[in-house]
Design a protein around this motif. Sequence first.
Motif, short mmCIF file in Angstrom:
data_model
loop_
_atom_site.label_atom_id
_atom_site.label_comp_id
_atom_site.label_asym_id
_atom_site.label_seq_id
_atom_site.Cartn_x
_atom_site.Cartn_y
_atom_site.Cartn_z
N GLU A 23 1.07 -1.18 -0.20
CA GLU A 23 -0.05 -0.04 0.10
C GLU A 23 0.97 1.25 0.06
O GLU A 23 2.15 1.25 0.39
CB GLU A 23 -0.90 0.05 1.18
CG GLU A 23 -0.04 -0.02 2.57
CD GLU A 23 -1.27 -0.19 3.70
OE1 GLU A 23 -0.98 0.80 4.68
OE2 GLU A 23 -2.23 -0.71 3.63
N LYS A 24 0.21 2.40 -0.15
CA LYS A 24 1.02 3.67 -0.22
C LYS A 24 0.73 4.42 1.20
O LYS A 24 -0.20 4.37 1.54
CB LYS A 24 0.44 4.66 -1.70
CG LYS A 24 1.10 5.81 -1.47
CD LYS A 24 0.66 6.83 -2.67
CE LYS A 24 0.72 6.13 -4.13
NZ LYS A 24 0.56 7.29 -5.11
N ASP A 25 2.02 4.87 1.38
CA ASP A 25 2.00 5.61 2.76
C ASP A 25 1.36 6.96 2.38
O ASP A 25 1.69 7.74 1.64
CB ASP A 25 3.46 5.76 2.97
CG ASP A 25 3.60 6.37 4.60
OD1 ASP A 25 2.42 6.65 5.40
OD2 ASP A 25 4.65 7.02 4.90
N GLY A 66 3.94 8.95 0.39
CA GLY A 66 3.57 8.53 -0.81
C GLY A 66 4.50 7.25 -1.59
O GLY A 66 4.41 6.84 -2.53
N VAL A 86 5.25 3.46 -1.68
CA VAL A 86 4.53 1.97 -1.66
C VAL A 86 5.44 1.08 -0.67
O VAL A 86 6.56 0.90 -1.11
CB VAL A 86 4.34 1.54 -3.21
CG1 VAL A 86 3.76 0.17 -2.93
CG2 VAL A 86 3.35 2.43 -3.74
#
Length: 298
Positions: A181-183, A187, A189
């Motif tokens: 997932e993207k933080d 931003g 991944v």
Amino acid sequence: MDFKELDYLITLADEKNISRAAEKLFMAQSSLSHFIRQLESELGTTLFIRTPRGIIPTASGEQFLVHARNMLQEFHIAKNELCELNHLVKGTIQFGISTYRGVYLLPDILRRFHTQYPGISVSITEKTSRQLEYEILNGNLDMALLSLPFTVLKEEDIILRRADEVKLICSPDHPILKIAEKDPKSGIVGIPLSAIGNYTFVFSPPDMALGYTARKLFHDYNIHPIAYPTELSPLLATAVVRSENALAFSSAALSHLAPELIYLPLLPGKHNIELGIVFSQKGATSKACQIFGKYFVE
């Protein structure tokens, strides 16, 4: 007694075994045994007790070893000072580093350093960071690259610092990739640390930086992964990840050695292993050591 023989004596004490010491010194075991007998005869005292498991310094031996280490250390300091008067034309740096970091840092650093200073040789001692701390304290090394936290040294002993980002490694077909997932803040991944608890994880021993870091992260985030049956060095852990459906931590800087694996940031945030260059008393006065250390933080 010359400085070479002082080195014999110190190696015997460090290895605690005549056979291993002789192998390290590239000499016959019989010659080393003869040296001990001859020195003990000359001094009129027993320096080592022979046991089935090896050799142990006597009280007299321990006292003599203190002087031997000091004499050898002073000799190296004087030798390096003379070399530096000749504009770093000749000299030797006694440097300590772990196998893991040596594999990915030393090839490029040694190449660049020797190109600029061809007369300065670097003698490498390969041990864990914890073991290297004692080598620095005992004056056996000029300098070492160590991981934090220290066990016997202090952080104020650090001369230069660098950070290695810790990443999760897995095979290209590992199911954990499906939950990347993207933080939202950076931003980037990556893989949430909480997700690792559902998969088999290869631990390194706790006295190694990656092993310590893994246990601390899992403790801090209350994660309980499925542990691989045995603890492995970071390099062997990488080999297991290649061949089995397992996860491990690795340094981002090591990715070029296993390009077929996936290196993923750990979320949330960014997680690093802090490293420090530390000098012994003799190394701190060496211009060659100071220059060599800077290659690790460029």
